[in-house]
Design a protein around this motif. Structure first.
Motif, short mmCIF file in Angstrom:
data_model
loop_
_atom_site.label_atom_id
_atom_site.label_comp_id
_atom_site.label_asym_id
_atom_site.label_seq_id
_atom_site.Cartn_x
_atom_site.Cartn_y
_atom_site.Cartn_z
N UNK A 1 0.83 -1.21 0.00
CA UNK A 1 0.00 0.00 0.00
C UNK A 1 0.86 1.26 0.00
N UNK A 2 0.41 2.23 -0.78
CA UNK A 2 1.12 3.51 -0.83
C UNK A 2 0.12 4.66 -0.84
N UNK A 3 0.47 5.70 -0.11
CA UNK A 3 -0.37 6.90 -0.03
C UNK A 3 0.36 8.03 -0.77
N UNK A 4 -0.35 8.67 -1.70
CA UNK A 4 0.26 9.75 -2.49
C UNK A 4 -0.52 11.05 -2.22
N UNK B 1 4.35 -1.83 -5.32
CA UNK B 1 3.22 -1.21 -4.59
C UNK B 1 2.04 -1.11 -5.55
N UNK B 2 1.00 -1.91 -5.32
CA UNK B 2 -0.09 -1.92 -6.30
C UNK B 2 -1.44 -1.50 -5.72
N UNK B 3 -1.43 -0.99 -4.50
CA UNK B 3 -2.65 -0.38 -3.95
C UNK B 3 -2.31 1.07 -3.64
N UNK B 4 -2.84 1.94 -4.48
CA UNK B 4 -2.39 3.34 -4.46
C UNK B 4 -3.54 4.27 -4.05
N UNK C 1 -4.47 -1.02 -8.22
CA UNK C 1 -5.80 -0.47 -7.88
C UNK C 1 -5.61 0.95 -7.35
N UNK C 2 -6.42 1.87 -7.87
CA UNK C 2 -6.33 3.27 -7.45
C UNK C 2 -7.51 3.61 -6.54
#
Ligand code: UTP
Length: 301
Positions: free
Chosen positions: A9-12, A53-56, A101-102
């Motif tokens: 998971x990544x938070x932008x 990281x594929x959950x953005x 997934x966005x």
């Protein structure tokens, strides 16, 4: 608590107002400004996907819907290009066909980076996660991923937070969050932090190592954000929350960008122009022509 699982998971955060880039950012997100051929945020997403990281999750705000549109497929555009034989251009849209997934959440008032990250607490749950600023590109070395290395260091050390750092000109420290390495660790590639300070004065800065737009956190950061006192502008600074993590007894680490790795921050016009020039010069098709043009211009100075 056992060993945390792989981080996906990544938070932008992209909810800032971009006031330093007005009027360019009056009605469009600064994260959508082009650097070379692509908008900044597309480089960021590609970098994150390369790190697994594929959950953005984007933390967005008003006037930021162009970001959501950019990562969405556009069947009408695809039909038009296909009908007109625009196959080269079609390839440029491949980035929307991804297994990432966005997700989107809104920070209605930009009350600081820590407040933006706090909006991600339900998305994150009890997993470790990455935060990547949407206005900064990290160039990794050919065939490697800096963020992946950060994640590996973070998980191995059992830290509650790992920040990327880069050396900056000592006269420029007042523009950045600056770290203080633990005594004896100053020259290490990655090291524990004793403290960190947002925008210190040049004469009191504890080092010239600036936090470089990428972080890995355990969910402990949310408790620290909850206890963070707003600065004099009423904003919650992420640097202050990380400082609190240390005061609460958590281990916080830093990892340096290595030779050949670079951070491009497009937050002000000087750094934006420099980033654009570097990417234009590196362009496969036009780099050579831009180089010729610049050489001619330099002779005119
Ligand atoms: P900056 O502080 O550089 O962005 O935040 P800003 O506030 O948009 O810039 P200025 O000072 O007005 O010119 C770095 C990143 O964090 C996001 C921004 O969108 C940017 O990508 N951010 C910042 C948030 O999401 N929320 C905030 O409250 C502040």
């Amino acid at each position: 608590m056992g060993q945390p699982e792989a981080i996906v998971k990544v938070v932008v955060p992209v909810a800032g107002m971009g006031t330093r880039l007005l009027p360019a950012t009056k009605s469009q997100p600064k994260e959508m400004l082009p650097v070379g051929r692509r908008p900044v945020v597309q480089y960021v997403v590609e970098e994150l996907q390369a790190a697994g990281l594929n959950q953005i999750l984007f933390v967005t705000g008003r006037k930021k819907s162009a970001i959501e549109d950019h990562f969405d497929a556009d069947p009408e555009l695809i039909r038009t290009l296909s009908a007109g034989g625009g196959y080269e251009m079609l390839k440029e849209l491949n980035f929307t066909e991804t297994d990432a997934s966005f997700f989107y959440t809104r920070q209605s008032t930009p009350k600081g980076l820590a407040d933006a990250v706090y909006h991600a607490r339900r998305f994150v749950g009890d997993s470790h996660f990455v935060v990547a600023l949407g206005d900064s590109i990290i160039m990794s070395r050919e065939g490697s991923s800096f963020v992946q290395d950060m994640i590996a260091t973070h998980l191995q050390s059992g830290a509650a937070c790992t920040v990327a750092v880069e050396e900056v000109n000592p006269e420029d420290v007042y523009r950045y969050g600056i770290v203080k390495p633990k005594a004896g660790m100053e020259d290490a590639q990655d090291f524990d932090l004793e403290d960190l300070i947002e925008k210190p004065r040049v004469d009191t800065a504890p080092s010239n190592l600036a936090i470089a737009a990428r972080y890995v956190f355990s969910p402990a950061i949310f408790k620290a954000i909850g206890r963070t006192v707003p600065d004099r502008n009423g904003e919650l600074q992420l640097t202050d929350s990380i400082r609190l993590l240390i005061q609460l007894g958590h281990r916080v680490r830093a990892i340096r960008l290595r030779a050949g790795e670079r951070r491009y921050d497009i937050g002000n016009f000087e750094s934006y122009f420099k980033a654009f020039i570097d990417f234009a010069l590196a362009d496969e098709k036009y780099g050579y022509l831009v180089r010729q043009y610049l050489k001619r211009k330099v002779r005119e100075f």
